[in-house]
Enzyme design. Sequence first.
Site, PDB file in Angstrom:
ATOM      1  N   LYS A  72       0.866  -1.184   0.000  1.00 43.51           N
ATOM      2  CA  LYS A  72       0.000   0.000   0.000  1.00 43.51           C
ATOM      3  C   LYS A  72       0.895   1.224   0.000  1.00 43.51           C
ATOM      4  O   LYS A  72       1.931   1.246   0.703  1.00 43.51           O
ATOM      5  CB  LYS A  72      -0.888  -0.043   1.252  1.00 43.51           C
ATOM      6  N   SER A 148      -9.674   1.682   2.901  1.00 49.07           N
ATOM      7  CA  SER A 148      -8.799   2.449   2.038  1.00 49.07           C
ATOM      8  C   SER A 148      -7.755   1.616   1.281  1.00 49.07           C
ATOM      9  O   SER A 148      -7.161   2.113   0.334  1.00 49.07           O
ATOM     10  CB  SER A 148      -8.080   3.511   2.858  1.00 49.07           C
ATOM     11  N   SER A 172      -9.833  -0.784   7.054  1.00 54.72           N
ATOM     12  CA  SER A 172      -9.266  -0.618   5.705  1.00 54.72           C
ATOM     13  C   SER A 172      -8.549  -1.815   5.104  1.00 54.72           C
ATOM     14  O   SER A 172      -8.204  -1.771   3.924  1.00 54.72           O
ATOM     15  CB  SER A 172      -8.305   0.565   5.696  1.00 54.72           C
TER      16      SER A 172
HETATM   17  N1  GLN Z   1     -13.237   3.910   6.539  1.00 53.82           N
HETATM   18  C1  GLN Z   1     -12.517   4.319   7.692  1.00 53.82           C
HETATM   19  C2  GLN Z   1     -12.132   5.776   7.579  1.00 53.82           C
HETATM   20  O1  GLN Z   1     -12.446   6.365   6.602  1.00 53.82           O
HETATM   21  C3  GLN Z   1     -11.330   3.431   7.925  1.00 53.82           C
HETATM   22  C4  GLN Z   1     -10.120   3.814   7.185  1.00 53.82           C
HETATM   23  C5  GLN Z   1      -8.926   2.967   7.539  1.00 53.82           C
HETATM   24  O2  GLN Z   1      -9.043   1.919   8.179  1.00 53.82           O
HETATM   25  N2  GLN Z   1      -7.753   3.453   7.170  1.00 53.82           N
HETATM   26  O3  GLN Z   1     -11.538   6.326   8.438  1.00 53.82           O
END
Ligand code: GLN
Length: 467
Positions: A72, A148, A172
């Site tokens: 990532k 994400s 994410s």
């Molecule tokens: N969807 C969550 C957010 O927008 C989780 C994001 C993540 O785990 N990096 O914060």
Amino acid sequence: MSLARQSVSALRALLVKGEIKPSDILDDLFAEVGSREKDIGAFLSLDPGRIRAAADLADLSRPLGGIPIAFKDNINVLGDPCTCGSRFLAENYRSPYDAGVTRRLRYSGAVFFGRTNLDEFAMGSATENSALQKTNNPAAPGHIPGGSSGGSAAAVAASFVPAALGSDTGGSIRQPASHCGVVGMKPSYGRVSRYGLVAFASSLDQIGPLTRTVEDAALILQCIAGHDPLDSTSLPVEVPDYSVDLKKGVRGLRIGIPREYFADGLDPAVRAATEAAIQHLQEQGAEVIEITLPHTEYAVATYYIIAPAEASSNLSRFDGVRYGHRASQPADILSLYQRSREEGFGPEVKRRIILGTYVLSSGYYDAYYNKAQKVRTLIRRDFENAFTQVDAIVSPVAPSPARKMGECTNPLEDYLADVCTIPVNLAGLPAISVPLPVAGLPIGLQIITPHLQEALMLRIAHAVETR
Ligand code: GLN
């Protein structure tokens, strides 16, 4: 079968027997990438020449020797870009050092593949907040891959790479894994070093693998877990052997089903697939027990105070002075900061910084941030109480399968869909998403275990997978 569709463990077996070379794997992966990456958009950068050179030098005696792994694009690899899906870092930032996981994977013999797309600074659930490109869902074209870590999930689902790393702050890794039909694991807080992961919310962030099989998740966790003195929250505890209990089954285990995670809004296909998986566990000899996690309804609100608060502090380092984008010809130092941040950050990141600064500001700190910390404790205690009755908890990963790209106009809709994954991060627990056998859009099952009980979690996940 193309080597591109094989698991890490299958590829390792072939490499060790000398039946294939690392370059053979790359031939098949690059063929897939060449024909479909233009439609998927999983990678933000990919340098075939360097990947081939690294593969030729791979030490096959190491546990991941010759295995390509994608990163990532918020995990530092010395000399590589690390854009975090943001214009702020896309222009000119190159990692000056290796992250903790990067070092461990180097030592394990992995071949570093491309760098995957993500929501800007990992803030989002669809990868649509990436400032750099869109990512399509290989298992459901026209749908989001989740986020994400959407690029990592898409890369594995598209057979571009057998494994990838993601980061999970509120879901994410697990949610994109569920949406793309791959395995995604968030280790316990402190199990894997966060050193060199660009920080979003430091009390919640963890790095973990996205893979095609549970066994592969165990293999990669084995290589990246362990104490790192460069991350003060990394735990100085032994790493068990994650392969020994993997195939022991679930007979005699007590599996908790939290009633709050099966509320009215649950999509019928998710409900049906989850219930079928629970029945399967029961048939395999597990005892299924209904439990309650009473503070679940406060988890989303709590997370969307704590995570932005930490983000507003973490992202203050992006000031136009030390990293990335710098506004041209600022009138003075204040306008250098203001314009660099105005030009460099996208709308979701700005929203989080404003929200986080607000809940930390004097006068509101007690009402919001402090209150959220107290509720976080209650959520953690819910899990502690539940684990006096059960060995593990099983639930949906997301209330519905992947939505269509571009379909969400109000960010709150995506925030609310984090309801099943966020409590796990607030409590610091390990959890995994395992793909379920469904006919339509992919659906994953979430398995949650007590702190540092990844071996048990993987064992249950393996039983679900081998159905
Ligand atoms: N969807 C969550 C957010 O927008 C989780 C994001 C993540 O785990 N990096 O914060």
